[in-house]
Design a protein around this motif. Structure first.
Motif, PDB file in Angstrom:
ATOM      1  N   CYS A  54       0.848  -1.181   0.000  1.00 57.08           N
ATOM      2  CA  CYS A  54       0.000   0.000   0.000  1.00 57.08           C
ATOM      3  C   CYS A  54       0.892   1.243   0.000  1.00 57.08           C
ATOM      4  O   CYS A  54       1.942   1.262   0.665  1.00 57.08           O
ATOM      5  CB  CYS A  54      -0.860  -0.039   1.261  1.00 57.08           C
ATOM      6  N   VAL A  55       0.472   2.278  -0.737  1.00 55.70           N
ATOM      7  CA  VAL A  55       1.254   3.511  -0.807  1.00 55.70           C
ATOM      8  C   VAL A  55       0.341   4.717  -0.668  1.00 55.70           C
ATOM      9  O   VAL A  55      -0.841   4.664  -1.024  1.00 55.70           O
ATOM     10  CB  VAL A  55       2.039   3.620  -2.126  1.00 55.70           C
ATOM     11  N   VAL A  56       0.926   5.801  -0.158  1.00 57.32           N
ATOM     12  CA  VAL A  56       0.229   7.083  -0.048  1.00 57.32           C
ATOM     13  C   VAL A  56       1.188   8.174  -0.505  1.00 57.32           C
ATOM     14  O   VAL A  56       2.359   8.174  -0.114  1.00 57.32           O
ATOM     15  CB  VAL A  56      -0.209   7.360   1.393  1.00 57.32           C
ATOM     16  N   GLY A  57       0.692   9.086  -1.341  1.00 54.53           N
ATOM     17  CA  GLY A  57       1.546  10.146  -1.830  1.00 54.53           C
ATOM     18  C   GLY A  57       0.768  11.350  -2.296  1.00 54.53           C
ATOM     19  O   GLY A  57      -0.445  11.263  -2.531  1.00 54.53           O
ATOM     20  N   SER A  58       1.466  12.475  -2.461  1.00 54.39           N
ATOM     21  CA  SER A  58       0.815  13.731  -2.824  1.00 54.39           C
ATOM     22  C   SER A  58       1.208  14.236  -4.203  1.00 54.39           C
ATOM     23  O   SER A  58       0.758  15.300  -4.620  1.00 54.39           O
ATOM     24  CB  SER A  58       1.162  14.807  -1.787  1.00 54.39           C
ATOM     25  N   LYS A  59       2.048  13.496  -4.921  1.00 48.98           N
ATOM     26  CA  LYS A  59       2.601  13.992  -6.173  1.00 48.98           C
ATOM     27  C   LYS A  59       1.788  13.621  -7.403  1.00 48.98           C
ATOM     28  O   LYS A  59       2.250  13.832  -8.528  1.00 48.98           O
ATOM     29  CB  LYS A  59       4.041  13.500  -6.330  1.00 48.98           C
ATOM     30  N   GLY A  60       0.648  13.042  -7.207  1.00 47.40           N
ATOM     31  CA  GLY A  60      -0.182  12.738  -8.356  1.00 47.40           C
ATOM     32  C   GLY A  60      -0.207  11.269  -8.691  1.00 47.40           C
ATOM     33  O   GLY A  60       0.508  10.480  -8.073  1.00 47.40           O
ATOM     34  N   PRO A  61      -1.004  10.888  -9.679  1.00 50.89           N
ATOM     35  CA  PRO A  61      -1.193   9.476 -10.023  1.00 50.89           C
ATOM     36  C   PRO A  61      -0.041   8.939 -10.860  1.00 50.89           C
ATOM     37  O   PRO A  61      -0.179   8.660 -12.041  1.00 50.89           O
ATOM     38  CB  PRO A  61      -2.493   9.494 -10.823  1.00 50.89           C
ATOM     39  N   ARG A  62       1.089   8.787 -10.254  1.00 49.23           N
ATOM     40  CA  ARG A  62       2.271   8.358 -10.981  1.00 49.23           C
ATOM     41  C   ARG A  62       2.570   6.888 -10.765  1.00 49.23           C
ATOM     42  O   ARG A  62       2.164   6.301  -9.761  1.00 49.23           O
ATOM     43  CB  ARG A  62       3.457   9.224 -10.563  1.00 49.23           C
ATOM     44  N   GLU A  63       3.323   6.316 -11.686  1.00 45.67           N
ATOM     45  CA  GLU A  63       3.641   4.891 -11.635  1.00 45.67           C
ATOM     46  C   GLU A  63       5.036   4.612 -11.084  1.00 45.67           C
ATOM     47  O   GLU A  63       5.419   3.448 -10.977  1.00 45.67           O
ATOM     48  CB  GLU A  63       3.502   4.268 -13.025  1.00 45.67           C
ATOM     49  N   ASP A  64       5.778   5.626 -10.763  1.00 45.88           N
ATOM     50  CA  ASP A  64       7.116   5.389 -10.226  1.00 45.88           C
ATOM     51  C   ASP A  64       7.083   5.409  -8.707  1.00 45.88           C
ATOM     52  O   ASP A  64       6.324   6.145  -8.087  1.00 45.88           O
ATOM     53  CB  ASP A  64       8.107   6.441 -10.752  1.00 45.88           C
ATOM     54  N   THR A  65       7.946   4.618  -8.107  1.00 44.76           N
ATOM     55  CA  THR A  65       7.942   4.470  -6.650  1.00 44.76           C
ATOM     56  C   THR A  65       8.300   5.768  -5.940  1.00 44.76           C
ATOM     57  O   THR A  65       7.867   5.989  -4.806  1.00 44.76           O
ATOM     58  CB  THR A  65       8.928   3.377  -6.222  1.00 44.76           C
ATOM     59  N   TYR A  66       9.050   6.655  -6.598  1.00 47.75           N
ATOM     60  CA  TYR A  66       9.523   7.878  -5.933  1.00 47.75           C
ATOM     61  C   TYR A  66       8.398   8.871  -5.670  1.00 47.75           C
ATOM     62  O   TYR A  66       8.580   9.820  -4.907  1.00 47.75           O
ATOM     63  CB  TYR A  66      10.611   8.539  -6.783  1.00 47.75           C
ATOM     64  N   ALA A  67       7.252   8.651  -6.287  1.00 50.74           N
ATOM     65  CA  ALA A  67       6.142   9.593  -6.128  1.00 50.74           C
ATOM     66  C   ALA A  67       5.394   9.409  -4.820  1.00 50.74           C
ATOM     67  O   ALA A  67       4.557  10.227  -4.476  1.00 50.74           O
ATOM     68  CB  ALA A  67       5.163   9.437  -7.285  1.00 50.74           C
ATOM     69  N   TYR A  68       5.699   8.359  -4.068  1.00 53.80           N
ATOM     70  CA  TYR A  68       4.911   8.025  -2.892  1.00 53.80           C
ATOM     71  C   TYR A  68       5.730   8.192  -1.619  1.00 53.80           C
ATOM     72  O   TYR A  68       6.860   7.739  -1.507  1.00 53.80           O
ATOM     73  CB  TYR A  68       4.335   6.612  -3.043  1.00 53.80           C
ATOM     74  N   ASP A  69       5.091   8.872  -0.652  1.00 56.38           N
ATOM     75  CA  ASP A  69       5.781   9.260   0.567  1.00 56.38           C
ATOM     76  C   ASP A  69       5.778   8.165   1.625  1.00 56.38           C
ATOM     77  O   ASP A  69       6.694   8.088   2.451  1.00 56.38           O
ATOM     78  CB  ASP A  69       5.108  10.511   1.157  1.00 56.38           C
ATOM     79  N   TYR A  70       4.735   7.359   1.628  1.00 53.77           N
ATOM     80  CA  TYR A  70       4.570   6.379   2.695  1.00 53.77           C
ATOM     81  C   TYR A  70       4.260   5.011   2.085  1.00 53.77           C
ATOM     82  O   TYR A  70       3.519   4.907   1.095  1.00 53.77           O
ATOM     83  CB  TYR A  70       3.431   6.788   3.635  1.00 53.77           C
ATOM     84  N   TRP A  71       4.820   3.975   2.727  1.00 52.72           N
ATOM     85  CA  TRP A  71       4.670   2.605   2.257  1.00 52.72           C
ATOM     86  C   TRP A  71       4.291   1.689   3.412  1.00 52.72           C
ATOM     87  O   TRP A  71       4.774   1.858   4.528  1.00 52.72           O
ATOM     88  CB  TRP A  71       5.982   2.091   1.663  1.00 52.72           C
TER      89      TRP A  71
END
Length: 123
Positions: A96-113
């Motif tokens: 599961c991931v949570v992020g604020s950078k938009g609907p991106r497919e790269d792992t770097y876009a997500y802040d929390y795992w």
């Protein structure tokens, strides 16, 4: 401290279904995207699906489109992944991931795992 706790993984036969859940805690998640990645043994982590905060927008990897459905309940800070018509190649640890950078497919876009939940599909 932000925590993401996944549940719902397990062993299922090909053609079966599973529903994953992930509950986030530790901060407010307004306007954050929530989603799922997966990693199979010996392979890189890959994008599965993501959903916007409003649930208006959803995005899927081509490999799961038409079989998986992502949804969320903001009152519970929870995201779900309904997985239908499962195939052996869906076997992986799902994160599961949570992020604020938009609907991106790269792992770097997500802040929390999350820590991950194992899904095994037998043939």
């Amino acid at each position: 401290q932000v925590q993401l706790v996944e549940s719902g993984g397990g062993l299922v036969q090909a053609g079966g279904s599973l529903r994953l859940s992930c509950t986030a805690s530790g901060r407010a998640f307004s306007n954050y995207y929530m989603g799922w990645f997966r990693q199979a043994p010996g392979k890189e982590r890959e994008f599965v699906a993501v959903i916007s905060w409003s649930s208006i927008s959803t995005y899927y990897a081509n490999s799961v489109k038409g079989r998986f459905i992502i949804s969320r309940d903001n009152a519970k800070n929870t995201v779900y992944l309904q997985m239908n018509s499962l195939k052996p190649e869906d076997t992986a640890v799902y994160y599961c991931v949570v992020g604020s950078k938009g609907p991106r497919e790269d792992t770097y876009a997500y802040d929390y795992w999350g820590q991950g939940t194992q899904v095994t599909v037998s043939s």
